[in-house]
Design an enzyme around this catalytic site. Structure first.
Site, PDB file in Angstrom:
ATOM      1  N   ILE A 289      49.515  40.187  34.154  1.00  0.00           N
ATOM      2  CA  ILE A 289      50.447  40.807  35.174  1.00  0.00           C
ATOM      3  C   ILE A 289      50.723  40.000  36.050  1.00  0.00           C
ATOM      4  O   ILE A 289      49.711  39.453  36.864  1.00  0.00           O
ATOM      5  CB  ILE A 289      49.972  42.137  35.433  1.00  0.00           C
ATOM      6  CG1 ILE A 289      49.883  43.081  34.168  1.00  0.00           C
ATOM      7  CG2 ILE A 289      51.192  42.671  36.374  1.00  0.00           C
ATOM      8  CD1 ILE A 289      51.177  43.192  33.444  1.00  0.00           C
ATOM      9  N   LYS A 290      51.766  39.471  36.351  1.00  0.00           N
ATOM     10  CA  LYS A 290      51.876  38.624  37.437  1.00  0.00           C
ATOM     11  C   LYS A 290      52.173  39.464  38.935  1.00  0.00           C
ATOM     12  O   LYS A 290      53.276  40.315  38.948  1.00  0.00           O
ATOM     13  CB  LYS A 290      53.339  37.916  37.356  1.00  0.00           C
ATOM     14  CG  LYS A 290      52.986  36.677  36.214  1.00  0.00           C
ATOM     15  CD  LYS A 290      54.324  36.072  35.890  1.00  0.00           C
ATOM     16  CE  LYS A 290      54.808  35.159  36.839  1.00  0.00           C
ATOM     17  NZ  LYS A 290      56.050  34.396  36.425  1.00  0.00           N
ATOM     18  N   VAL A 291      51.317  38.998  39.856  1.00  0.00           N
ATOM     19  CA  VAL A 291      51.433  40.007  41.149  1.00  0.00           C
ATOM     20  C   VAL A 291      51.661  38.689  42.414  1.00  0.00           C
ATOM     21  O   VAL A 291      50.796  37.836  42.110  1.00  0.00           O
ATOM     22  CB  VAL A 291      49.902  40.624  41.346  1.00  0.00           C
ATOM     23  CG1 VAL A 291      50.042  41.343  42.793  1.00  0.00           C
ATOM     24  CG2 VAL A 291      50.015  41.504  40.372  1.00  0.00           C
TER      25      VAL A 291
END
Length: 525
Positions: A289-291
């Site tokens: 997941i890109k944060v």
């Protein structure tokens, strides 16, 4: 500096490996635990490969591998360039392996040892290569590497410890078998997605997107539902194609990244909830997941790490951004460990953006050059053009090595935690006057990832020249260059912060544009 010794085993030597790690620490060595981290049945090539790659790339000085017989482990290790793995069950054999064969990896047969494991390892470590006629023979062994290994640039990247990921994804690439071919033939080991890529593909009617949109239109789907159905379907299919890479690397690679929507960029709680929802809905262990590395994003990342969610932290530009993210990763791991959860099953990358730094700094340099009155200043500024991004990256990588291979991380490493690999993002060259593969060739280093745009990947495969540990070269010159910027009034930290702020806004704009495209397609029929 303590000698770095990579140690690894499958389930057959789990207890012995843990005991050996403590044994080495007590004697002043610095073991690097490459797994396995549980006694459950597993596949020995993964862990032999990790140790061998660490030695091959220089990330470790020596390696020790354990399994029941040692045979399979030795076969794997000796396929890595520069590795000379020798099997020993007693002190005398281990000593000769070092004196005559210059063995840099010792393979131990845990079920068949004649002498104690610790004594055998110490006999090997205390021995010295004899040189002379033995050196001639070792040279002949090493010469075989040049004859037997693939010379594809991406294969060389992998041998040098860097994972090439693709900065692209679309339905056609997945359905046509192109992604599978890139993984199998070109050594692509992961990929990232972003709304701009999806927007371009959906807007141009690539692959089955028109058919999917027609079906969604007929069902009266909302824009949000259409986005999630199409995008998550692509992500899941790509994850399934790359799952074999994930499996054979023991979960080190084979990832696909999907971003949390930008509306959560300054919302810690919202980021955590959305990231967990996506991670659970997609239900693949090789999802990241890109944060974003905003303050709220970093706080969310720490919590997500503690929860066991794989995270790709994005929009990092400065050394300060990197330090904050790396510290959050360590805190998240410690929280996970304190809660009684395993740490070996969590992966993360820290995405440093590259080319945008040079574009922004060059504008500042040109403004300074226009008013410069001193020849020395003009000479420095002209020489600094197009060099700042790489210099900045060299400092980040040096910080990474100090943090994750220094003593403060070693208790986590012994508990099975993996390092957070730096990922070089935005590595397509913006200036056509520069070499098109500049930000690949100059950024090779062990334990890193490079997400390569497709056009840059094609250039790399056509004419790229990669060399081991390129990032570690010229660190002092990089330090001098960045200090010089400060002397002449160019505030790199402020530039990097503005790049992050602008990047987050551009990301939000891209997301809005993607939703607008989907909305038009849903109503055009």
């Amino acid at each position: 500096m303590a000698l770095r010794i990579a140690i690894g085993t499958d389930h057959g030597g789990f207890e012995e490996k843990n005991a050996l790690g403590k044994f080495l620490v007590e004697r002043g060595y610095a073991p690097i635990d490459c797994g396995t981290y549980t006694p459950e049945s597993t596949d020995y090539p993964i862990f032999a490969g990790r140790v061998a790659q660490a030695v091959s790339t220089g990330a470790a000085d020596l390696g020790v591998i354990l399994c029941r017989s040692g045979n399979g482990m030795m076969m794997v290790a000796n396929r890595y360039p520069g590795v000379r793995a020798a099997l020993a069950m007693k002190k005398a054999t281990a000593q000769l392996a070092r004196e005559h064969n210059c063995a840099n990896v010792l393979v131990l047969a845990a079920d068949h040892m004649i002498d104690e494991i610790g004594e055998v390892v110490l006999a090997w470590l205390d021995a010295t290569f004899g040189g002379g006629r033995h050196a001639r023979r070792v040279d002949l062994i090493d010469g075989l590497d040049r004859l037997t290994v693939s010379n594809l640039p991406t294969a060389r990247l992998v041998r040098f410890g860097q994972s090439p990921w693709l900065d692209d994804i679309n339905d056609r690439m997945i359905a046509s078998g192109e992604l599978e071919r890139l993984a199998n033939e070109w050594n692509i080991r992961g990929m990232t997605s972003n709304p701009t890529i999806f927007n371009k593909s959906i807007g141009h009617g690539v692959g089955s997107y028109p058919k999917q949109l027609a079906s969604l239109r007929g069902r009266g789907a909302s824009v949000e539902d259409a986005y999630e159905e199409m995008v998550l379907n692509d992500i899941q299919r790509a994850l399934d194609i790359l799952r074999p890479v994930y499996n054979r690397t023991g979960g080190d690679d084979g990832f696909v990244s999907l971003e949390v929507p930008p509306r959560f960029g300054h919302d810690e709680e919202g980021t955590v909830e959305e990231a967990v929802r996506l991670f659970e809905k997609i239900d693949r262990p090789n999802l990241m997941i890109k944060v974003p590395s905003t303050p709220a994003g970093i706080a969310a990342f720490e919590r997500l790490t503690a929860l066991g969610v794989n995270v790709n932290v994005t929009l990092m530009f400065s050394l300060e951004h990197y330090r904050d993210v790396a510290a959050a990763y360590v805190r998240g791991l410690r929280a996970r460990l304190a809660a009684g959860n395993p740490t070996h099953d969590v992966r993360s990358v820290a995405s440093m953006f590259i080319s945008r730094i040079d574009v922004a700094v060059n504008k500042e340099i040109d403004a300074k050059l226009a008013i410069a009155k001193d020849d020395e200043e003009r000479e420095f500024l002209q020489a600094a053009r197009d060099r700042v991004a790489i210099a900045n990256t060299k400092q980040v990588y040096a910080e990474f090595r100090e943090l994750f291979f220094g003593e403060p991380f070693q208790d986590l490493a012994r508990a099975g935690a993996g390092v957070q690999r730096p990922l070089w993002a935005s590595t397509g060259v913006k200036d056509p006057k520069l070499r098109d593969v500049l930000y690949v060739e100059e950024l090779v280093a062990p334990y890193t990832v490079n997400t390569i745009p497709r056009s840059t990947l094609d250039g790399l495969m056509d004419h790229g020249q990669v060399r081991m540990n390129a990032v570690s070269e010229g660190l002092e010159e990089a330090d001098d260059l960045l200090r010089g910027l400060e002397v002449y009034g160019i505030d790199l930290k402020a530039i990097c912060q503005k790049l992050q702020d602008d990047g987050l806004k551009a990301f939000a704009d891209s997301f809005d544009s993607l939703f607008e495209t989907i909305g038009k397609e849903l109503t055009s029929g």
